[in-house]
Design a protein around this motif. Structure first.
Motif, short mmCIF file in Angstrom:
data_model
loop_
_atom_site.label_atom_id
_atom_site.label_comp_id
_atom_site.label_asym_id
_atom_site.label_seq_id
_atom_site.Cartn_x
_atom_site.Cartn_y
_atom_site.Cartn_z
N LEU A 118 36.35 44.47 41.67
CA LEU A 118 36.61 44.40 43.10
C LEU A 118 35.92 45.54 43.84
N ALA A 119 35.92 46.72 43.25
CA ALA A 119 35.26 47.86 43.88
C ALA A 119 33.75 47.64 44.00
N LEU A 151 48.24 43.69 36.39
CA LEU A 151 47.30 43.38 37.46
C LEU A 151 47.89 43.75 38.82
N PHE A 152 49.13 43.37 39.06
CA PHE A 152 49.76 43.61 40.35
C PHE A 152 49.91 45.10 40.65
N SER A 153 50.15 45.89 39.60
CA SER A 153 50.36 47.33 39.80
C SER A 153 49.05 48.11 39.88
N THR A 154 47.93 47.46 39.58
CA THR A 154 46.65 48.15 39.53
C THR A 154 45.74 47.77 40.70
N VAL A 155 45.73 46.52 41.05
CA VAL A 155 44.86 46.04 42.14
C VAL A 155 45.56 46.29 43.47
N ASP A 156 44.81 46.77 44.45
CA ASP A 156 45.37 47.00 45.78
C ASP A 156 45.88 45.68 46.36
#
Length: 252
Positions: A118-119, A151-156
Protein backbone atom coordinates in the motif's frame (compact mmCIF):
# COMPACT_ATOMS: atom_id res chain seq x y z
CA UNK A 1 -22.71 -6.30 -4.62
CA UNK A 2 -22.75 -2.50 -4.48
CA UNK A 3 -21.98 -0.29 -7.44
CA UNK A 4 -18.59 0.65 -6.00
CA UNK A 5 -17.35 -2.96 -6.01
CA UNK A 6 -16.38 -3.68 -9.60
CA UNK A 7 -15.96 -7.45 -10.01
CA UNK A 8 -12.37 -8.64 -10.18
CA UNK A 9 -11.03 -11.92 -11.57
CA UNK A 10 -7.34 -12.63 -11.03
CA UNK A 11 -5.48 -15.55 -12.56
CA UNK A 12 -2.73 -16.89 -10.30
CA UNK A 13 -0.37 -18.84 -12.53
CA UNK A 14 1.73 -20.00 -9.56
CA UNK A 15 4.99 -21.63 -10.79
CA UNK A 16 3.58 -22.25 -14.24
CA UNK A 17 3.51 -20.51 -17.57
CA UNK A 18 5.94 -19.23 -20.16
CA UNK A 19 6.38 -16.47 -22.71
CA UNK A 20 4.71 -18.82 -25.18
CA UNK A 21 1.62 -19.00 -22.94
CA UNK A 22 1.54 -15.22 -22.64
CA UNK A 23 1.62 -15.00 -26.42
CA UNK A 24 -1.23 -17.50 -26.57
CA UNK A 25 -3.23 -15.38 -24.11
CA UNK A 26 -2.57 -12.14 -25.97
CA UNK A 27 -3.65 -13.74 -29.25
CA UNK A 28 -6.82 -15.16 -27.72
CA UNK A 29 -7.88 -11.92 -26.00
CA UNK A 30 -6.83 -9.57 -28.83
CA UNK A 31 -10.44 -9.20 -30.01
CA UNK A 32 -12.16 -9.96 -26.67
CA UNK A 33 -12.26 -6.78 -24.62
CA UNK A 34 -15.90 -6.48 -23.55
CA UNK A 35 -15.93 -7.79 -19.99
CA UNK A 36 -17.87 -6.52 -17.01
CA UNK A 37 -15.03 -7.22 -14.60
CA UNK A 38 -11.49 -6.16 -13.92
CA UNK A 39 -9.11 -8.81 -15.27
CA UNK A 40 -5.77 -9.43 -13.60
CA UNK A 41 -3.01 -11.83 -14.59
CA UNK A 42 -0.45 -12.96 -11.98
CA UNK A 43 2.47 -14.63 -13.76
CA UNK A 44 5.79 -15.67 -12.22
CA UNK A 45 7.88 -12.55 -11.58
CA UNK A 46 10.30 -13.28 -14.44
CA UNK A 47 7.38 -12.81 -16.87
CA UNK A 48 5.94 -9.59 -15.41
CA UNK A 49 7.63 -7.38 -18.00
CA UNK A 50 6.36 -9.51 -20.89
CA UNK A 51 2.88 -9.60 -19.36
CA UNK A 52 2.87 -5.81 -19.20
CA UNK A 53 3.86 -5.58 -22.85
CA UNK A 54 1.36 -8.14 -24.11
CA UNK A 55 -1.60 -7.98 -21.76
CA UNK A 56 -1.94 -4.40 -20.51
CA UNK A 57 -2.90 -3.11 -23.98
CA UNK A 58 -5.72 -5.68 -23.90
CA UNK A 59 -7.19 -4.29 -20.70
CA UNK A 60 -5.49 -6.58 -18.19
CA UNK A 61 -3.81 -5.49 -14.99
CA UNK A 62 -0.62 -7.33 -14.01
CA UNK A 63 0.12 -8.63 -10.51
CA UNK A 64 2.96 -10.24 -8.61
CA UNK A 65 2.55 -13.45 -6.65
CA UNK A 66 4.48 -12.36 -3.54
CA UNK A 67 6.58 -9.52 -2.15
CA UNK A 68 9.02 -8.89 0.68
CA UNK A 69 7.92 -6.84 3.67
CA UNK A 70 11.37 -5.20 3.61
CA UNK A 71 12.28 -2.10 1.65
CA UNK A 72 15.77 -3.00 0.42
CA UNK A 73 19.09 -4.53 1.44
CA UNK A 74 20.98 -7.80 1.54
CA UNK A 75 18.04 -10.14 0.93
CA UNK A 76 19.01 -12.25 -2.05
CA UNK A 77 16.09 -13.29 -4.20
CA UNK A 78 13.53 -11.03 -2.52
CA UNK A 79 11.56 -8.31 -4.30
CA UNK A 80 10.40 -5.14 -2.56
CA UNK A 81 7.03 -3.45 -2.94
CA UNK A 82 8.72 -0.52 -4.66
CA UNK A 83 10.24 -2.91 -7.19
CA UNK A 84 6.83 -4.43 -7.86
CA UNK A 85 5.42 -0.96 -8.47
CA UNK A 86 8.28 -0.02 -10.81
CA UNK A 87 7.82 -3.30 -12.68
CA UNK A 88 4.26 -2.25 -13.48
CA UNK A 89 2.30 -4.36 -10.99
CA UNK A 90 -1.02 -2.85 -9.98
CA UNK A 91 -1.71 -5.74 -7.60
CA UNK A 92 0.33 -8.35 -5.71
CA UNK A 93 -0.83 -11.48 -3.90
CA UNK A 94 0.19 -11.92 -0.26
CA UNK A 95 -0.52 -14.74 2.16
CA UNK A 96 -1.48 -17.47 -0.28
CA UNK A 97 -1.80 -20.75 1.61
CA UNK A 98 1.07 -22.22 -0.40
CA UNK A 99 3.33 -19.41 0.82
CA UNK A 100 2.06 -19.79 4.37
CA UNK A 101 2.78 -23.53 4.28
CA UNK A 102 5.92 -23.73 2.14
CA UNK A 103 7.64 -20.71 3.69
CA UNK A 104 6.14 -20.66 7.21
CA UNK A 105 4.71 -17.17 6.71
CA UNK A 106 2.92 -15.78 9.76
CA UNK A 107 -0.23 -13.69 9.84
CA UNK A 108 1.81 -10.68 10.95
CA UNK A 109 4.39 -11.05 8.17
CA UNK A 110 1.59 -11.17 5.61
CA UNK A 111 0.01 -8.05 7.10
CA UNK A 112 3.40 -6.30 6.94
CA UNK A 113 3.67 -7.22 3.26
CA UNK A 114 0.23 -5.74 2.61
CA UNK A 115 1.22 -2.53 4.36
CA UNK A 116 4.44 -2.27 2.33
CA UNK A 117 2.49 -2.71 -0.91
CA UNK A 118 0.00 0.00 0.00
CA UNK A 119 2.86 2.38 0.79
CA UNK A 120 4.25 1.71 -2.70
CA UNK A 121 0.89 2.26 -4.39
CA UNK A 122 0.27 -1.43 -5.14
CA UNK A 123 -3.00 -3.10 -4.13
CA UNK A 124 -2.54 -6.25 -2.04
CA UNK A 125 -4.66 -9.32 -2.70
CA UNK A 126 -4.54 -10.72 0.80
CA UNK A 127 -5.45 -14.41 1.09
CA UNK A 128 -7.17 -16.10 4.01
CA UNK A 129 -8.59 -19.57 4.44
CA UNK A 130 -8.76 -22.61 6.67
CA UNK A 131 -7.51 -26.23 6.34
CA UNK A 132 -9.93 -29.13 6.27
CA UNK A 133 -9.37 -30.19 9.87
CA UNK A 134 -10.31 -26.72 11.12
CA UNK A 135 -13.55 -26.74 9.12
CA UNK A 136 -14.38 -30.24 10.36
CA UNK A 137 -14.04 -28.89 13.92
CA UNK A 138 -16.37 -26.00 13.13
CA UNK A 139 -13.62 -23.46 13.83
CA UNK A 140 -13.28 -21.94 10.35
CA UNK A 141 -14.55 -18.49 11.29
CA UNK A 142 -12.26 -18.21 14.31
CA UNK A 143 -9.32 -19.33 12.18
CA UNK A 144 -10.00 -16.75 9.48
CA UNK A 145 -10.68 -14.08 12.11
CA UNK A 146 -7.13 -14.57 13.43
CA UNK A 147 -5.75 -14.11 9.92
CA UNK A 148 -7.79 -10.94 9.46
CA UNK A 149 -6.90 -9.52 12.87
CA UNK A 150 -3.24 -9.01 11.96
CA UNK A 151 -4.26 -7.22 8.76
CA UNK A 152 -6.75 -4.95 10.53
CA UNK A 153 -4.23 -3.97 13.22
CA UNK A 154 -1.45 -3.25 10.72
CA UNK A 155 -3.06 -1.53 7.74
CA UNK A 156 -4.27 2.04 8.26
CA UNK A 157 -8.05 2.23 8.48
CA UNK A 158 -8.24 4.74 5.62
CA UNK A 159 -6.42 2.23 3.39
CA UNK A 160 -8.37 -0.88 4.33
CA UNK A 161 -10.98 -0.51 1.59
CA UNK A 162 -8.20 -0.59 -1.02
CA UNK A 163 -7.17 -4.10 -0.01
CA UNK A 164 -8.65 -7.07 -1.88
CA UNK A 165 -9.28 -10.09 0.34
CA UNK A 166 -9.38 -13.54 -1.24
CA UNK A 167 -10.99 -16.37 0.71
CA UNK A 168 -9.45 -19.67 -0.34
CA UNK A 169 -10.40 -22.70 1.74
CA UNK A 170 -7.20 -24.72 1.72
CA UNK A 171 -9.13 -27.95 1.26
CA UNK A 172 -10.45 -26.65 -2.08
CA UNK A 173 -7.21 -25.37 -3.63
CA UNK A 174 -6.12 -27.54 -6.51
CA UNK A 175 -8.17 -30.47 -5.24
CA UNK A 176 -11.12 -30.24 -7.62
CA UNK A 177 -13.34 -29.86 -4.55
CA UNK A 178 -15.12 -26.52 -4.41
CA UNK A 179 -16.87 -24.94 -1.46
CA UNK A 180 -20.58 -24.85 -2.12
CA UNK A 181 -21.95 -21.42 -3.03
CA UNK A 182 -23.61 -21.38 0.40
CA UNK A 183 -20.36 -22.21 2.22
CA UNK A 184 -18.47 -19.58 0.25
CA UNK A 185 -21.15 -16.94 0.83
CA UNK A 186 -21.29 -17.68 4.56
CA UNK A 187 -17.56 -17.05 4.92
CA UNK A 188 -17.59 -13.97 2.71
CA UNK A 189 -20.48 -12.55 4.75
CA UNK A 190 -18.51 -13.27 7.93
CA UNK A 191 -15.44 -11.47 6.54
CA UNK A 192 -17.52 -8.46 5.50
CA UNK A 193 -19.16 -8.33 8.92
CA UNK A 194 -15.73 -8.41 10.58
CA UNK A 195 -14.70 -5.44 8.45
CA UNK A 196 -17.98 -3.65 9.20
CA UNK A 197 -17.21 -3.89 12.90
CA UNK A 198 -14.24 -1.61 12.17
CA UNK A 199 -15.59 0.50 9.33
CA UNK A 200 -18.96 0.31 7.60
CA UNK A 201 -17.56 2.30 4.69
CA UNK A 202 -14.65 -0.11 4.17
CA UNK A 203 -17.03 -3.09 4.41
CA UNK A 204 -19.22 -1.65 1.66
CA UNK A 205 -16.27 -0.90 -0.63
CA UNK A 206 -13.79 -3.75 -0.12
CA UNK A 207 -13.79 -6.51 -2.73
CA UNK A 208 -13.90 -10.11 -1.53
CA UNK A 209 -12.84 -12.86 -3.91
CA UNK A 210 -13.42 -16.59 -3.76
CA UNK A 211 -10.67 -19.01 -4.77
CA UNK A 212 -10.58 -22.78 -4.73
CA UNK A 213 -11.19 -24.89 -7.84
CA UNK A 214 -13.21 -22.19 -9.62
CA UNK A 215 -13.98 -23.24 -13.19
CA UNK A 216 -16.35 -22.20 -15.97
CA UNK A 217 -19.01 -24.65 -14.79
CA UNK A 218 -19.32 -23.22 -11.26
CA UNK A 219 -18.16 -19.60 -11.61
CA UNK A 220 -21.54 -18.02 -12.31
CA UNK A 221 -23.22 -19.56 -9.29
CA UNK A 222 -20.34 -18.61 -7.01
CA UNK A 223 -20.11 -15.06 -8.32
CA UNK A 224 -23.87 -14.53 -7.98
CA UNK A 225 -23.58 -14.67 -4.19
CA UNK A 226 -24.16 -11.35 -2.43
CA UNK A 227 -20.72 -10.93 -0.88
CA UNK A 228 -18.53 -12.54 -3.56
CA UNK A 229 -17.00 -9.91 -5.84
CA UNK A 230 -15.00 -12.17 -8.15
CA UNK A 231 -12.37 -14.85 -7.94
CA UNK A 232 -8.70 -15.72 -7.52
CA UNK A 233 -8.30 -18.47 -10.09
CA UNK A 234 -5.59 -21.14 -10.13
CA UNK A 235 -5.47 -23.95 -12.69
CA UNK A 236 -8.28 -22.62 -14.89
CA UNK A 237 -6.35 -19.37 -15.39
CA UNK A 238 -3.76 -21.24 -17.47
CA UNK A 239 -6.29 -21.87 -20.25
CA UNK A 240 -7.35 -18.68 -22.03
CA UNK A 241 -10.76 -19.99 -23.01
CA UNK A 242 -11.53 -21.11 -19.44
CA UNK A 243 -10.28 -17.86 -17.96
CA UNK A 244 -12.41 -15.90 -20.42
CA UNK A 245 -15.49 -17.91 -19.49
CA UNK A 246 -14.89 -17.27 -15.81
CA UNK A 247 -14.46 -13.56 -16.47
CA UNK A 248 -17.74 -13.55 -18.41
CA UNK A 249 -19.44 -14.98 -15.31
CA UNK A 250 -18.37 -12.01 -13.18
CA UNK A 251 -20.94 -9.25 -13.67
CA UNK A 252 -21.73 -6.08 -11.77
Amino acid sequence: MTDVRKPLVAGNWKMNGSIALLNEFSGYFADKREFDCERVICPPSVFISTANTLMKPLGFAVAGQDVSALDEGAHTGDLSATMMAEAGCQYTIVGHSERRTDHNESNQLIADKAKALLAAGVIPISCVGEPLEVREQGQEQAFVADQLSALFSTVDLNELAQVVIAYEPIWAIGTGVTASPEQAQDMHAFIRSAIAAISADAAARIRLLYGGSVKPSNAEELFSQTDIDGGLIGGASLKPEDFAAICQAAKS
